[in-house]
Design a protein around this motif. Structure first.
Motif, short mmCIF file in Angstrom:
data_model
loop_
_atom_site.label_atom_id
_atom_site.label_comp_id
_atom_site.label_asym_id
_atom_site.label_seq_id
_atom_site.Cartn_x
_atom_site.Cartn_y
_atom_site.Cartn_z
N TYR A 76 0.92 -1.24 -0.16
CA TYR A 76 0.09 0.06 -0.01
C TYR A 76 0.80 1.22 -0.07
O TYR A 76 0.25 2.43 0.00
CB TYR A 76 -0.92 -0.05 1.33
N ASP A 77 2.42 1.06 -0.15
CA ASP A 77 3.24 2.21 -0.16
C ASP A 77 3.07 2.86 1.17
O ASP A 77 3.26 3.95 1.22
CB ASP A 77 2.90 3.13 -1.38
N ALA A 78 3.07 2.16 2.32
CA ALA A 78 3.06 2.67 3.81
C ALA A 78 4.14 2.05 4.37
O ALA A 78 4.61 0.78 4.22
CB ALA A 78 1.64 2.37 4.23
N ARG A 79 4.50 2.65 5.50
CA ARG A 79 5.72 2.18 6.20
C ARG A 79 5.24 2.00 7.65
O ARG A 79 4.46 2.87 8.19
CB ARG A 79 6.81 3.07 6.34
N ILE A 80 5.77 0.80 8.38
CA ILE A 80 5.42 0.75 9.69
C ILE A 80 6.64 1.08 10.39
O ILE A 80 7.95 0.86 10.32
CB ILE A 80 5.09 -0.85 9.95
N ILE A 81 6.86 2.00 11.55
CA ILE A 81 7.67 2.59 12.25
C ILE A 81 7.61 2.16 13.63
O ILE A 81 6.71 2.56 14.46
CB ILE A 81 7.79 4.01 12.22
N MET A 82 8.66 1.57 14.11
CA MET A 82 8.57 1.44 15.76
C MET A 82 9.13 2.38 16.61
O MET A 82 9.96 3.26 15.98
CB MET A 82 9.50 -0.22 15.95
N ALA A 83 8.52 2.43 17.69
CA ALA A 83 8.75 3.50 18.60
C ALA A 83 10.21 4.04 18.84
O ALA A 83 10.73 4.81 19.16
CB ALA A 83 7.78 3.52 20.03
N CYS A 84 11.00 2.72 18.79
CA CYS A 84 12.49 2.92 19.15
C CYS A 84 13.36 3.25 17.94
O CYS A 84 14.44 3.52 18.30
CB CYS A 84 13.02 1.30 19.72
N GLU A 85 12.52 3.19 16.86
CA GLU A 85 13.62 3.31 15.53
C GLU A 85 14.03 4.76 15.41
O GLU A 85 12.99 5.81 15.67
CB GLU A 85 12.80 2.77 14.21
N GLY A 106 3.02 8.69 3.04
CA GLY A 106 3.33 10.09 2.41
C GLY A 106 4.63 10.40 2.47
O GLY A 106 5.48 9.62 3.19
N HIS A 107 5.49 11.64 2.22
CA HIS A 107 6.63 11.88 2.21
C HIS A 107 7.01 12.86 3.38
O HIS A 107 8.25 13.50 3.34
CB HIS A 107 6.98 12.51 0.83
N GLY A 194 1.43 15.20 1.79
CA GLY A 194 1.55 15.32 3.47
C GLY A 194 1.94 13.98 3.94
O GLY A 194 2.73 13.41 3.29
N LEU A 195 1.08 13.65 5.12
CA LEU A 195 1.50 12.57 5.78
C LEU A 195 0.09 12.09 6.65
O LEU A 195 -0.57 12.80 7.23
CB LEU A 195 2.50 12.56 6.69
N LEU A 196 -0.17 10.70 6.20
CA LEU A 196 -1.15 10.10 6.93
C LEU A 196 -0.51 9.31 8.03
O LEU A 196 0.65 8.59 7.94
CB LEU A 196 -1.94 9.11 6.10
N VAL A 197 -1.11 9.12 9.38
CA VAL A 197 -0.35 8.69 10.37
C VAL A 197 -1.64 7.87 11.19
O VAL A 197 -2.51 8.60 11.41
CB VAL A 197 0.19 9.47 11.39
N THR A 198 -1.33 6.51 11.60
CA THR A 198 -2.36 5.75 12.47
C THR A 198 -1.55 4.67 13.52
O THR A 198 -0.46 4.45 12.88
CB THR A 198 -3.45 5.20 11.69
#
Length: 373
Positions: A76-85, A106-107, A194-198
């Motif tokens: 889906y061209d989305a990235r998962i980011i862990m809190a420690c990264e 988003g970028h 922009g950026l979508l966040v969830t």
């Protein structure tokens, strides 16, 4: 929590722990601090659930399920980011506790410019939406990134006004869940420019409990939160309260005393929020805002014995003090007669067992199954 790069297997374990239903953000952080990494915490969950009195086995997200979520998000061209990264947003990492995992599309990078949240009524007046749109546009031209929740009314107007300069939409559901439906084009534009966040997984439909979590991220990404039109009982006031708890600035635009949509925002001003009439007012607040910085812990400072062992009597004593309404953990310590460490250890076990829910902000309530008994 110590920040640093994770290997692919470590990322999968982190996601598995974060997606396990009984592990909320408070317990997640305590487990990482206690056991040092997500793999060891996962190994400990069945025994912690048993000690907490869970009926039946705890369902832990499998490695295959976590890998499938990773792959689907990438498709889906989305990235998962862990809190420690390292690329996890700094201001979001500074809230206590940070969300263990976010998914973004988003970028735009939240750390590249100061962020300000603009929130308000879904059933907004025409003048309120115009004010939000114009305020967002002017702040954007001054180098501020606008954060909001992509809801109808004030949120949508704020995003529309700042599309050209930078806007972040925080969603309650999955990154691909478009709500309201009439914001489909706005959702696509923010994903592009922009950026979508969830916090939610891809494909998730939000439930009632997801909206306060979303509001916590809106305020957490921002140096300050501006409320434009909010009724006395509204999500916007929750966002303002969370901003204050996170040590962020709270601002409000005054409204007519005859308009029920302005009663909440006017009360914020009476209670000490900064009265806002122009973009310069907001810029002055943000210019003097203190940027929160998280204190990092080192996993080497923690061992399995960092929290004390607990017995059935301690668990029952704490459980007897819980109710469906949130109670301060400090009050549990005071009334239970137990040491602070014992209470925290018991609460971790009870949450993993599904018998309690630990909430950000130092409160806890009965688990949904326990409350229904």
């Amino acid at each position: 929590m110590k920040r640093g790069e994770l290997s692919f297997p470590e990322r999968i374990d982190w996601l598995r722990l974060a997606r396990t239903a009984q592990v909320g953000p408070v317990t997640f952080n305590k487990l990482i601090d206690r056991y040092g990494d997500a793999a060891c915490a996962l190994d400990a969950l069945p025994e912690l659930a048993r000690k907490g009195g869970r009926r039946g086995a705890i369902k832990i997200v499998s490695r295959d399920e976590a890998e499938q979520e990773m792959a689907a998000s990438e498709d889906y061209d989305a990235r998962i980011i862990m809190a420690c990264e390292p690329d996890f947003p700094d201001l979001l990492f500074a809230i206590d506790p940070p969300p263990p995992v976010i998914t973004v599309k988003g970028h735009l990078t939240p750390d590249d410019a100061p962020c300000c949240a603009i929130v308000g009524s879904r059933n907004a007046s025409a003048i309120g939406m115009r004010f939000a749109r114009d305020m967002a546009a002017e702040l954007g031209r001054s180098g501020i990134t606008i954060v909001s929740g992509l809801a109808r009314g004030i949120d949508g107007a704020a995003h529309s006004g700042s599309l050209a300069t930078g806007t972040i939409a925080v969603l309650a559901g999955g990154i691909d869940h478009i709500y309201p439906p009439e914001h489909a084009e706005l959702h696509a534009a923010i994903a592009r420019d922009g950026l979508l966040v969830t916090e939610s997984r891809l494909g998730a439909t939000p439930t009632a409990k997801d909206f306060p979590r979303r509001n916590r991220l809106i305020s957490g990404l921002s140096l300050g939160t501006l409320v434009i039109e909010a009724a006395m009982r509204s999500g916007s006031l929750i966002t303002a309260r969370l901003a204050a708890e996170q040590g962020r600035e709270v601002m409000a635009a005054p409204g007519s005393p005859l308009d029920p949509r302005a009663k909440g925002s006017n009360k914020l001003i009476r209670d000490g929020a900064v009265l806002i009439e122009t973009a310069d007012d907001v810029l002055d607040v943000l210019r003097h805002a203190k940027r929160p910085v998280a204190a990092e812990s080192d996993p080497q400072d923690y061992t399995h014995d960092a929290l004390p062992e607990t017995g059935p009597a301690a668990r029952e004593r704490v459980l007897d003090l819980l109710s469906p309404s949130p109670v301060a953990i400090d009050d549990l310590v005071r009334h239970s007669g137990l040491a602070t460490g014992e209470v925290h250890a018991v609460l971790i076990e009870l949450e993993i067992a599904g018998r309690a829910v630990i909430l950000p902000g130092g409160t806890v309530q009965l688990g949904y199954e326990e409350a229904g008994d």
